[in-house]
Design a protein around this motif. Structure first.
Motif, mmCIF file in Angstrom:
data_model
loop_
_atom_site.group_PDB
_atom_site.id
_atom_site.type_symbol
_atom_site.label_atom_id
_atom_site.label_comp_id
_atom_site.label_asym_id
_atom_site.label_seq_id
_atom_site.Cartn_x
_atom_site.Cartn_y
_atom_site.Cartn_z
ATOM 1 N N MET A 31 0.823 -1.208 0.000
ATOM 2 C CA MET A 31 0.000 0.000 0.000
ATOM 3 C C MET A 31 0.856 1.256 0.000
ATOM 4 N N ASN A 103 -5.674 -0.516 10.015
ATOM 5 C CA ASN A 103 -4.561 0.415 10.233
ATOM 6 C C ASN A 103 -4.528 0.994 11.641
ATOM 7 N N LYS A 113 -9.589 0.263 3.218
ATOM 8 C CA LYS A 113 -8.505 0.209 2.238
ATOM 9 C C LYS A 113 -9.086 -0.102 0.870
#
Length: 116
Positions: A31, A103, A113
């Protein structure tokens, strides 16, 4: 999978603290994220937390002392260690986490996400 240009992917969004999935490696999400300011104190009980600074500067505050990172530097926060990422300026990061890892360490408060 095709070639991924991280700089191009980062140019497609402006929101902060919202990781975007740019690829997968086995069961890991690759990511990119833009950060500025302070994130919440949190920990991940079952996984380490990987940070690689692409642009800017990042401080990872921990109860036992801070880690300061610049471009090209990485740090892995061991699982279970409470930490808080802080960036005085907009900073771009590459994150690698097991698929589905929240997260914030808590699925109820985590950012969704999305893949870009």
């Amino acid at each position: 999978m095709s070639v991924v240009c991280l700089e191009e992917k980062l140019a497609t969004f402006s929101d902060l603290w919202s990781p975007k999935i740019v690829g997968r490696l086995n069961d890991l999400d690759l990511m990119v994220v833009k950060v500025k300011g302070e994130f919440v104190w949190h920990s991940h009980p079952d996984t380490d937390d990987f940070f690689l600074v692409l642009k800017g500067r990042l401080t990872i505050e921990m109860r036992d002392g801070d880690v300061h990172l610049g471009p090209g530097e990485l740090y892995v926060v061991p699982k279970g260690v409470e930490h808080r990422p802080v960036a005085a300026e907009e900073t771009h990061l590459l994150l690698i986490e097991p698929k589905g890892t929240p997260n914030t360490g808590d699925a109820a408060t985590a950012a969704v996400k999305t893949a870009i």
